[in-house]
Motif scaffolding. Structure first.
Motif, PDB file in Angstrom:
ATOM      1  N   SER B 287       0.831  -1.218   0.000  1.00 43.57           N
ATOM      2  CA  SER B 287       0.000   0.000   0.000  1.00 43.57           C
ATOM      3  C   SER B 287       0.857   1.256   0.000  1.00 43.57           C
ATOM      4  O   SER B 287       0.360   2.337  -0.306  1.00 43.57           O
ATOM      5  N   ILE B 315      -6.325  -2.078  -5.316  1.00 40.29           N
ATOM      6  CA  ILE B 315      -7.750  -2.050  -5.009  1.00 40.29           C
ATOM      7  C   ILE B 315      -8.247  -3.461  -4.742  1.00 40.29           C
ATOM      8  O   ILE B 315      -8.990  -3.725  -3.805  1.00 40.29           O
ATOM      9  N   HIS B 316      -7.779  -4.362  -5.581  1.00 39.49           N
ATOM     10  CA  HIS B 316      -8.309  -5.705  -5.554  1.00 39.49           C
ATOM     11  C   HIS B 316      -7.800  -6.494  -4.346  1.00 39.49           C
ATOM     12  O   HIS B 316      -8.571  -7.158  -3.656  1.00 39.49           O
ATOM     13  N   LYS B 317      -6.498  -6.350  -4.049  1.00 37.77           N
ATOM     14  CA  LYS B 317      -5.919  -7.219  -3.019  1.00 37.77           C
ATOM     15  C   LYS B 317      -5.648  -6.493  -1.714  1.00 37.77           C
ATOM     16  O   LYS B 317      -5.444  -7.128  -0.692  1.00 37.77           O
ATOM     17  N   HIS B 318      -5.568  -5.186  -1.769  1.00 40.34           N
ATOM     18  CA  HIS B 318      -5.160  -4.491  -0.551  1.00 40.34           C
ATOM     19  C   HIS B 318      -6.172  -3.454  -0.108  1.00 40.34           C
ATOM     20  O   HIS B 318      -5.832  -2.520   0.600  1.00 40.34           O
ATOM     21  N   ASN B 319      -7.383  -3.640  -0.570  1.00 39.71           N
ATOM     22  CA  ASN B 319      -8.493  -2.833  -0.051  1.00 39.71           C
ATOM     23  C   ASN B 319      -8.291  -1.336  -0.190  1.00 39.71           C
ATOM     24  O   ASN B 319      -8.660  -0.571   0.678  1.00 39.71           O
ATOM     25  N   LEU B 320      -7.716  -0.963  -1.279  1.00 36.46           N
ATOM     26  CA  LEU B 320      -7.528   0.472  -1.469  1.00 36.46           C
ATOM     27  C   LEU B 320      -8.857   1.097  -1.876  1.00 36.46           C
ATOM     28  O   LEU B 320      -9.577   0.585  -2.721  1.00 36.46           O
ATOM     29  N   GLU B 321      -9.169   2.193  -1.243  1.00 33.98           N
ATOM     30  CA  GLU B 321     -10.372   2.933  -1.614  1.00 33.98           C
ATOM     31  C   GLU B 321      -9.937   4.079  -2.511  1.00 33.98           C
ATOM     32  O   GLU B 321      -9.161   4.934  -2.108  1.00 33.98           O
ATOM     33  N   TYR B 322     -10.429   4.057  -3.747  1.00 33.13           N
ATOM     34  CA  TYR B 322      -9.988   5.121  -4.656  1.00 33.13           C
ATOM     35  C   TYR B 322     -11.189   5.943  -5.082  1.00 33.13           C
ATOM     36  O   TYR B 322     -12.087   5.441  -5.754  1.00 33.13           O
ATOM     37  N   SER B 356     -17.981  -6.103 -12.970  1.00 34.12           N
ATOM     38  CA  SER B 356     -18.888  -6.187 -11.828  1.00 34.12           C
ATOM     39  C   SER B 356     -20.323  -5.943 -12.277  1.00 34.12           C
ATOM     40  O   SER B 356     -20.601  -5.054 -13.067  1.00 34.12           O
TER      41      SER B 356
END
Lengths: 845, 515
Positions: B287, B315-322, B356
């Motif tokens: 991150s 975003i996918h693996k480390h829960n980043l909020e963009y 999605s």
């Protein structure tokens, strides 16, 4: 033997069973019921009820009639053959049998001995003598008298020659009367006869001479008298002369009779009819082209036209009709595969030339086919525009015309070139007309109808010619004039051999693309290729129909053009000329079909951009080969006011594409403006072409923005400004139609109907699924085994029967012997008894 | 002549070497050897380097170099220590100067010399590791000639010139765990120092640094049999170099130290290309890369496209909020997207982002409309990919099917879609229809036309996989078209050719002349 009998027995069995069934009340103790374990629907049961006693009895009876008989006759050598009709056939009733026999007898009598003798039906008799014989007898007599009359052979002569013979011919000869003491010998008789006949002959001759003399004399007398007669008689000998000089009328009649009769022919077509036919042909071709352009048949091919309600949707489609149609071609029967109606139509119309080339092996006169081709082409051109035809004709008919002087030096027969070098050696250094002449002569010398290998030679010639054209284009300066003429030759060759021409063209295109691909892979972009590639592309568009939805040559060529426009940056004025030429070729390709070419729009945007001062304004985005800023981003910008003023609109020259086009700056500026003019003309063309497309305004939006910018700068010559203004007006007048999209209604998918799949079952209980031959083999093997077993069983039964019979015989023999012995004993005992009784009596006495 | 002289010189050098190794009395001959290192002649230098390598290699193995903190030469010479100690200290100083000279030689113009110098230095590193020149602080402590190795790395990361050839030689040493670990540390230091020292860091340095950094590849799993360049008798778990975690920390430090500087654009692209594959998985805390990636994403153009990949992993693996991710993604779509080199990668990711089913319909509609608008300028190979892409979007989101099927819609005067609007929510794409696809049904390439005609029918249920279409090139299309067999004979043009430029009505004839 056993087998045959077994088969016979088997065929009998059902009849017997039927007989058993027909009986009102069969003995239940004789019936054997074969119980079935499962009831199988649709299976025919043949052996559910059996009558073992009955069938055994029948078998024994049959053996008694055949085998036993044979057994009994085993040591007898002579056979009594009974040939009476139907003697042993129990199926025929006695009456029928008799009737048939009578009929046969009659027939035998009625059989004709000689098919030419119509009257020999029945012999008529009279007192037991055949009437025909009697008639013959008379005939002989008649003919004899006949010969006498004709004086061919006298009766005596005949008698002497053939020995006389019959009492009928026995005539009293004068000889016995004249010299009765001795009968003359045969030799003497004959000599006498000869002498006599000679004498007779002489007499007859003398008589005829006398008669002739007399007639002559009479004639002479008559002439003398005639002269005295007042009436003039016709000329003597006139009739003799009249014979040899026939009448003029007769001569004519006879001549007419012998004269070759003209075949009835169709009436010559009038000009209008020819024109109409030509128009019809063109119309057909055009319709065909439109069909290919829409590419409808491509879909139709893949989808079956009709889905039956019973369709299982299991993908099984009878995809083509295997039936073959019978047709005649050049008087020979040929069976062709059925083609779709339109396609065969097209073949008929378009392949005229092709057929002339292909079917020449059968064609008796090859030049005729060629002439056909020519006239075809010319007439097509004629309808287009007569002036061109003239030019073309002069190009073709050069041996008679201006090329006459040159042709005196040219040999008339050329070997077909085996490689491109050969062709080059033949052509290089000659003026264009001579080159054309050489090519024409090569084609004539090696017309496919003349020899077997010529076809391949001419097919190769196309490839070499194409290569040669490429070399001419890369020359410095390019020999464009020659290429211009050679194109016609290429077209003709292509019409003759479409397959090889298309493969040559593909090869050339692939070559060009491979070269470019290598550079693009390495650097991401490539230089514009040489003039040869551009010319190949242009030629491809002339040889093949460019409006087809999919075409084996044109589609790759389109991709190639697209690559040129997207991968090659415009680095110089030369590149700009090349690019614009590519654009022209591209637009010519799609001119009929009106297809959308995004790359082309992008390229035109780029060209317009580099012709204006750099200013990135919203409304358009440059894509790959062009850059918004950089060395060549103002390549076509003309800043010199004087050059703008002196510019006059001119065509771009194609040879500029191969060398540096301009020497002075003014010239370069003029070329720049010409490029811009061409570009604007192309934009205008695009606007016209794509005006009807649904999102036309979105397509031309970048062009519009750039044109507005150009117009705003006001630095262009008046003519160009006018052009820009007109184009912009055209764009604006196209109204936007935004009809919401609606999907076509698709037919509902029919429900699946689970009709069972039908498979032909050859034999129950056998393995299915193998191939037809295998199944058939298995079936036969099975049948053979069963028959074999049956035969073995039958033989065994025969043997048992025979053994039984032999046993019975032996028993009978033994019983007989026993009986006889007993009898003997009896008689002996009686004798003995009597004798003893006699003795006792004597003793008593 | 020349070879003879060369041979003579070489023989003389050999004699000197023998002499020095044979007796300490001849030690002064070392100066002669070292002097040769300064020579102008390339061959002589090479000979001298080889001689040095043999000489000091032998001395290191014999332990004839001073061990410990090196005192200044003069002090020792003046002092009253034993002759052996004096000799060792003196010899250690010679060794020092030899190493310094070798490090300088790394910048020699001749590649043979630099290669030889590098291999010699690395040999010294190995020998020094096994025979450490410093005293261990405690029993079994880990010793590594850091100083020497650092000088090697510094020599490699030259700010002046491109060292990619030498770095590729160096790459094979990086296979070893210890070298890799120390190289990462040394590189971090060097990068920090060079950037401190130069206000304007030259491009060559960045390229060298990037080449070195990208050459470092960590193993994916801990516990693999570690291979050490410096041979050790026994391994201890207490050593940092034994743990992958430490390696990762060093790796992270190195990259963060590198990426915090303002990089040239070309380097940006290079880093972003390898980011998702060889950097992010090996970081201790991925991150931390977010700053760099967001910065790159905001640059725009191709760099944004490339940053997308790294962002996706975060975003996918480390829960980043963009925030406004999709809006930015929407903003990335411009005509050049079909022409850049990274087209395949971009659309692969775009497909992932838009896969999605929870995306709002307006968003998907905006993407579909934007893409189809851009398709009007795309080359055929891109069209063959983007048309199924759009159809897939419509398949996934039935609410967007109004774009191709609006049965009772009113006829409009103009397209309601606003291409200039940055926010997909306000672009009014849902009110529009995909007329662009209708226009593309008239495309010149038959396959494109067929692909665009799909919308005429109701869309089939299964999605079309675009994976095989992503890498499609025009050349492949060309080859495919060439190989395609027509069902019947080749159709021919029935209007006869009249000349190169065609009929007078043709554009070529209108605008071009032959001469």
């Amino acid at each position: 033997m056993g087998k045959a009998r077994a088969a016979g027995a088997r065929t009998k069995t059902p009849a017997g069973a039927r007989g058993g069934g027909a009986r009102p009340n069969p003995n239940p103790f004789e019936v054997k019921v074969n119980r079935q374990k499962f009831q199988v629907l649709g299976r025919k049961t043949r052996h559910d009820v059996g009558l073992p006693g009955v069938s055994r009895a029948r078998a024994i009876q049959k053996r008694c009639q055949t085998l036993l008989k044979e057994y009994k006759d085993r040591d007898k050598s002579n056979v009594f053959v009974d040939k009476r009709f139907g003697e042993y056939n129990s199926n025929i009733s006695l009456e029928e049998k008799m009737l048939k026999r009578f009929a046969l007898e009659q027939q035998r009598q009625h059989e004709k001995k000689n098919i030419y003798n119509l009257n020999e039906d029945e012999e008529l008799t009279h007192y037991g003598q055949s009437l025909a014989d009697i008639e013959k007898h008379h005939d002989i007599v008649d003919s004899d008298s006949d010969t006498e009359e004709r004086g061919a052979l006298s009766a005596e002569l005949t008698a002497a020659h053939f020995g006389g013979g019959g009492p009928l011919h026995e005539k009293p000869t004068p000889a016995p009367g004249k010299d009765g003491e001795r009968p003359r010998s045969r030799k003497e008789l004959i000599e006498e006869l000869i002498a006599k006949s000679k004498q007779e002959k002489r007499e007859r001759q003398a008589q005829r001479e006398d008669a002739l003399e007399l007639t002559e004399k009479l004639d002479q007398d008559w002439r003398e008298i005639q002269a005295l007669l007042a009436r003039r008689a016709p000329k003597p000998g006139n009739r003799d002369q009249e014979r040899p000089t026939p009448d003029a009328y007769d001569v004519t009649v006879r001549e007419l009779g012998f004269e070759m009769k003209a075949q009835p022919s169709n009436r010559m077509k009038t000009e209008e009819e020819l024109a109409k036919e030509e128009q019809e042909r063109l119309k057909n071709l055009e319709a065909d082209r439109l069909r290919r352009m829409r590419g409808k048949d491509e879909d139709e091919d893949t989808k079956p036209k009709h889905t039956s309600a019973d369709d299982l949707s299991d993908g099984f489609i009878l995809d083509q009709d295997d039936r073959r149609l019978l047709s005649y071609k050049d008087g020979r029967m040929s069976i062709e595969e059925e083609q779709s109606g339109e396609a065969s139509d097209r073949e008929g119309a378009e392949d005229e030339g092709e057929d002339a080339g292909e079917g020449d092996a059968e064609d008796s006169s090859g030049s005729e086919g060629h002439a056909d081709l020519d006239s075809d082409g010319e007439s097509a051109g004629e309808s287009e525009r007569p002036g061109e035809e003239q030019r073309r004709a002069s190009g073709h008919a050069s041996p008679g015309g201006g090329g006459g002087a040159a042709s005196t030096e040219l040999p008339y027969v050329f070997a077909a070139p085996e490689s491109c070098e050969d062709l080059k050696a033949l052509l290089s250094g000659r003026p264009t007309e001579e080159q054309l002449l050489v090519l024409e002569r090569i084609q004539k010398c090696h017309h496919p109808s003349l020899a077997v290998g010529n076809r391949a030679k001419l097919e190769k010639l196309f490839g070499f010619l194409l290569e040669y054209v490429g070399e001419l284009a890369t020359d410095e300066p390019p020999a464009l004039g020659t290429i211009d003429k050679l194109v016609v030759q290429l077209y003709d060759l292509c019409q003759m051999f479409p397959e090889s021409a298309s493969s040559c063209m593909k090869f050339v295109l692939r070559d060009a693309m491979h070269e470019m691909e290598g550079v693009v892979e390495a650097r991401g972009r490539a230089r514009f290729p040489g003039l040869d590639v551009l010319i190949y592309l242009k030629i491809a568009g002339m040889l093949f129909p460019t409006s087809d939805f999919r075409h084996p040559v044109v589609t790759p060529a389109l991709v190639c053009l697209s690559q040129l426009l997207t991968k090659c940056p415009v680095l110089s004025l030369q590149d700009a000329v090349k690019g614009l030429f590519v654009c022209c070729v591209f637009l010519d390709y799609v001119s009929l079909s009106g297809r959308l070419v995004p790359e082309l729009i992008n390229f035109l945007v780029g060209i317009l951009y580099i012709a204006a001062p750099n200013s990135q304004s919203p409304g358009y985005t440059l894509v790959h080969p062009f850059r918004a800023l950089g060395k060549n981003s103002e390549l076509l910008l003309v800043s010199d006011e004087r050059d703008v003023a002196t510019w006059q609109r001119r065509h771009l020259a194609l040879h500029w594409a191969s060398g540096p086009p301009a020497r002075t700056e003014t010239e370069a500026n003029h070329i720049r403006l010409s490029c811009l003019a061409v570009c604007l003309a192309l934009v205008k063309r695009c606007v016209h072409m794509y005006g009807g497309l649904p999102s036309f305004h979105d397509i031309v939006r970048p062009l519009r923005a750039l044109l507005t910018e150009h117009l705003a700068s006001r630095s262009h010559p008046r003519e160009l400004q006018e052009l820009i203004r007109a184009t912009l007006t055209d764009m604006e007048t196209q109204e936007e139609r935004c009809q919401p999209l609606i999907c076509e209604k698709s037919r509902p998918v029919p429900l699946k109907l689970f009709t069972p799949r039908l498979v032909k079952v050859l034999e129950f209980g056998r393995k299915q699924g193998s191939s037809r031959e295998e199944q058939e083999r298995k079936r036969l093997m099975h049948k053979h085994r069963r028959e074999f077993k049956g035969a073995v069983r039958e033989i065994r039964k025969d043997n048992q029967f025979l053994a039984r019979m032999q046993l019975a015989e032996a028993m009978e023999r033994d019983a007989e012997r026993k009986r006889k012995v007993k009898q003997l004993f009896n008689s002996l005992a009686t004798q003995e008894g009597e004798w003893k009784a006699l003795k006792r009596k004597k003793l008593k006495k | 002549m020349e070879p003879d002289g060369r041979r003579g010189a070489r023989r003389a050098l050999g004699r000197l070497l023998e002499a020095v190794l044979a007796s300490r009395a001849e030690a002064n001959a070392v100066f002669d050897i070292l002097a040769l290192l300064q020579s102008e002649d390339q061959e002589e230098i090479q000979d001298a380097v080889r001689a040095c390598s043999r000489l000091f290699g032998a001395l290191l193995e014999r332990g004839e170099l001073f061990v410990g903190q090196l005192p200044p030469e003069e002090m020792v010479m003046a002092g009253s220590q034993g002759a052996t100690r004096k000799y060792k200290v003196w010899m250690r100083h010679r060794y020092q100067s030899c190493c310094n000279r070798l490090a300088e030689l790394l910048a020699h113009p001749s590649f043979q010399v630099t290669e030889l110098a590098l291999s010699t230095l690395m040999k010294f590193v190995q020998l020094e590791g096994t025979h450490p020149l410093e005293k261990p602080k405690w029993e079994g402590s880990y010793l590594f000639p850091r100083q020497l190795f650092k000088s090697v790395v510094e020599g490699l990361l030259s700010p002046e010139e491109d060292r990619s050839l030498l770095l590729s030689q160096f790459r094979e040493y990086l296979e070893h765990d210890d070298i890799r670990y120390h190289a990462m540390q040394a590189a971090t230091d060097t990068v920090a120092r060079v950037t401190d020292r130069h206000p304007e860091v030259p491009l060559a340095f960045w390229n060298n640094a990037f080449t070195l950094l990208s050459a470092v590849s960590l193993p994916h799993q801990d516990g693999a049999a570690s291979s050490f360049y410096v041979k050790r008798v026994e391994h201890s778990d207490k050593w940092k170099v034994m743990h992958l975690k430490e390696h990762r920390k060093a790796f992270q430090l190195m990259w963060l130290g590198f990426l915090k500087h303002k990089l040239p654009v070309s380097l940006y692209k290079k880093v972003l290309v390898i980011m998702h594959d060889s950097i992010l998985p090996h970081l201790a805390q991925p991150s931390l890369m977010i700053d760099f990636l967001t910065r790159a994403y905001d640059v725009g153009g191709a760099i944004s496209l490339l940053a997308l990949n790294g962002l996706f992993i975060l975003i996918h693996k480390h829960n980043l909020e963009y925030p406004d991710f999709y809006q930015k993604l929407y903003g990335l779509l411009d005509p050049s997207v079909f022409h850049v080199k990274y087209r395949a990668r971009f659309f692969h990711l775009a497909d992932l982002f838009l896969s999605s089913s929870h995306l709002p319909a307006y968003l998907v509609a905006a993407f579909a409309k934007r893409l189809s608008r851009l398709a009007l300028t795309a080359p055929p190979e891109a069209l063959l990919m983007v048309l199924p892409f759009i159809c897939n979007l419509l398949r996934r989101h039935p609410a967007c099917r109004v774009l191709v099927h609006r049965p009772q819609g009113p006829e409009l005067d103009a397209d309601p879609y606003d291409p200039g609007e940055e926010d997909p929510a306000k672009s009014r794409a849902l009110e529009s229809s995909l007329w662009e696809l209708q226009a593309l049904q008239q495309h010149y390439h038959p396959e494109v036309s067929q692909a665009a005609s799909v919308i005429n029918q109701a869309l089939s249920v299964p999605e079309v996989s675009i994976a095989p279409l992503l890498e499609l090139t025009a050349f492949e299309i060309f080859e495919r078209d060439l190989k395609k067999k027509g069902p019947e004979a080749v159709p021919l043009e029935f209007v006869p050719a009249q000349g190169l430029l065609g009929r007078p009505a043709d554009l070529c004839a209108q605008h071009f002349v032959l001469s």
